[in-house]
Design a protein around this motif. Structure first.
Motif, PDB file in Angstrom:
ATOM      1  N   VAL A 153       4.989   5.007  10.600  1.00 31.34           N
ATOM      2  CA  VAL A 153       4.318   5.190   9.314  1.00 31.34           C
ATOM      3  C   VAL A 153       3.000   5.907   9.595  1.00 31.34           C
ATOM      4  O   VAL A 153       2.150   5.405  10.338  1.00 31.34           O
ATOM      5  CB  VAL A 153       4.054   3.845   8.605  1.00 31.34           C
ATOM      6  N   LEU A 154       2.867   7.083   9.048  1.00 26.89           N
ATOM      7  CA  LEU A 154       1.644   7.866   9.204  1.00 26.89           C
ATOM      8  C   LEU A 154       0.752   7.575   8.004  1.00 26.89           C
ATOM      9  O   LEU A 154       1.206   7.672   6.858  1.00 26.89           O
ATOM     10  CB  LEU A 154       1.970   9.356   9.271  1.00 26.89           C
ATOM     11  N   PHE A 170      -4.817  15.654  18.700  1.00 29.65           N
ATOM     12  CA  PHE A 170      -3.867  14.571  18.514  1.00 29.65           C
ATOM     13  C   PHE A 170      -3.929  13.663  19.743  1.00 29.65           C
ATOM     14  O   PHE A 170      -3.531  14.059  20.833  1.00 29.65           O
ATOM     15  CB  PHE A 170      -2.452  15.120  18.307  1.00 29.65           C
ATOM     16  N   ARG A 171      -4.455  12.451  19.562  1.00 32.43           N
ATOM     17  CA  ARG A 171      -4.626  11.508  20.677  1.00 32.43           C
ATOM     18  C   ARG A 171      -3.350  10.766  21.033  1.00 32.43           C
ATOM     19  O   ARG A 171      -3.193  10.330  22.168  1.00 32.43           O
ATOM     20  CB  ARG A 171      -5.711  10.491  20.332  1.00 32.43           C
ATOM     21  N   HIS A 172      -2.483  10.572  20.047  1.00 27.01           N
ATOM     22  CA  HIS A 172      -1.237   9.848  20.267  1.00 27.01           C
ATOM     23  C   HIS A 172      -0.117  10.571  19.541  1.00 27.01           C
ATOM     24  O   HIS A 172      -0.332  11.086  18.440  1.00 27.01           O
ATOM     25  CB  HIS A 172      -1.329   8.412  19.725  1.00 27.01           C
ATOM     26  N   PRO A 173       1.072  10.589  20.124  1.00 23.41           N
ATOM     27  CA  PRO A 173       2.200  11.201  19.415  1.00 23.41           C
ATOM     28  C   PRO A 173       2.628  10.323  18.242  1.00 23.41           C
ATOM     29  O   PRO A 173       2.441   9.116  18.250  1.00 23.41           O
ATOM     30  CB  PRO A 173       3.291  11.271  20.478  1.00 23.41           C
ATOM     31  N   VAL A 174       3.183  10.969  17.258  1.00 23.88           N
ATOM     32  CA  VAL A 174       3.744  10.281  16.102  1.00 23.88           C
ATOM     33  C   VAL A 174       5.249  10.505  16.172  1.00 23.88           C
ATOM     34  O   VAL A 174       5.701  11.642  16.331  1.00 23.88           O
ATOM     35  CB  VAL A 174       3.163  10.840  14.786  1.00 23.88           C
ATOM     36  N   TYR A 210      12.553  16.478  20.292  1.00 19.86           N
ATOM     37  CA  TYR A 210      12.154  15.370  21.169  1.00 19.86           C
ATOM     38  C   TYR A 210      11.855  14.092  20.376  1.00 19.86           C
ATOM     39  O   TYR A 210      11.542  13.065  20.949  1.00 19.86           O
ATOM     40  CB  TYR A 210      10.909  15.739  21.974  1.00 19.86           C
ATOM     41  N   GLY A 211      11.861  14.193  19.047  1.00 17.79           N
ATOM     42  CA  GLY A 211      11.580  13.029  18.217  1.00 17.79           C
ATOM     43  C   GLY A 211      10.112  12.860  17.872  1.00 17.79           C
ATOM     44  O   GLY A 211       9.720  11.865  17.268  1.00 17.79           O
ATOM     45  N   SER A 212       9.289  13.840  18.258  1.00 15.18           N
ATOM     46  CA  SER A 212       7.862  13.809  17.917  1.00 15.18           C
ATOM     47  C   SER A 212       7.615  14.614  16.649  1.00 15.18           C
ATOM     48  O   SER A 212       8.165  15.709  16.480  1.00 15.18           O
ATOM     49  CB  SER A 212       7.027  14.414  19.053  1.00 15.18           C
ATOM     50  N   THR A 232      -1.220   6.171  13.102  1.00 12.67           N
ATOM     51  CA  THR A 232       0.215   5.940  13.076  1.00 12.67           C
ATOM     52  C   THR A 232       0.489   4.480  13.367  1.00 12.67           C
ATOM     53  O   THR A 232      -0.207   3.867  14.178  1.00 12.67           O
ATOM     54  CB  THR A 232       0.957   6.844  14.093  1.00 12.67           C
ATOM     55  N   GLU A 233       1.450   3.942  12.660  1.00 15.32           N
ATOM     56  CA  GLU A 233       1.871   2.572  12.936  1.00 15.32           C
ATOM     57  C   GLU A 233       3.268   2.607  13.526  1.00 15.32           C
ATOM     58  O   GLU A 233       4.205   3.113  12.913  1.00 15.32           O
ATOM     59  CB  GLU A 233       1.869   1.720  11.665  1.00 15.32           C
TER      60      GLU A 233
END
Length: 158
Positions: free
Chosen positions: A72-73, A63-67, A25-27, A95-96
């Motif tokens: 950039v982690l 994990f509050r937001h997907p990366v 899925y790209g995560s 994550t940026e």
């Protein structure tokens, strides 16, 4: 006894997330992030102890937001509490979304690292100097987490 500050242990690791880090899925896989959390904690604890270190425990992480691929982690790790041979490390994860210039706090993790001597036995670590109100507050929170973890451990492994 040697004393060190929180800043002495701070480690910052950044890595671009690539397709090999992600699912279909790209995560980015949670396990990939956990591996990087472990590496950041290792660097911070090693900088503090200047000895070999190993993970004794890792508290839960949410994990509050997907990366995603291309993000950039960044992981920022610091030692906020020390025992005789152990160090409690906080790792903040963000994550940026680099194309948008948006930075999101993904979560944080708390790890206990143990210093080892050349024979692989627990070794003493330097004392910790807390300089700021934030460091003192984090130290108190980590001590509470440590007490809860030790109580849970003793209940589960009697």
């Amino acid at each position: 006894m040697l004393k060190k500050t929180v800043a002495d242990s701070t480690a910052i690791l950044s890595e671009v997330m690539m397709p090999l880090h992600a699912n279909h899925y790209g995560s980015v896989h949670g396990g990939t992030i956990l591996k990087l959390v472990d590496e950041a904690a290792f660097v911070a604890a090693t900088k503090h102890a200047r000895k070999n270190v190993v993970v004794a425990s890792m508290d839960n992480i949410e994990f509050r937001h997907p990366v995603g691929v291309g993000d950039v982690l960044t992981l920022r790790a610091s030692v906020y509490h020390v025992g005789r041979t152990s160090m409690d490390v906080e790792v903040e994860i963000e994550t940026e979304k680099i194309k948008r210039g948006k930075i999101l706090k993904v979560g944080s993790a708390y790890l206990t690292m143990v210093a080892l001597d050349k024979k692989g036995k627990p070794a003493k670590v330097p004392c910790l100097i807390l300089k700021t109100k934030e460091e003192i507050q984090k130290n108190k929170r980590i001590k509470l987490k440590r007490q809860e973890r030790l109580a849970r451990f003793s209940r589960n492994y009697k």
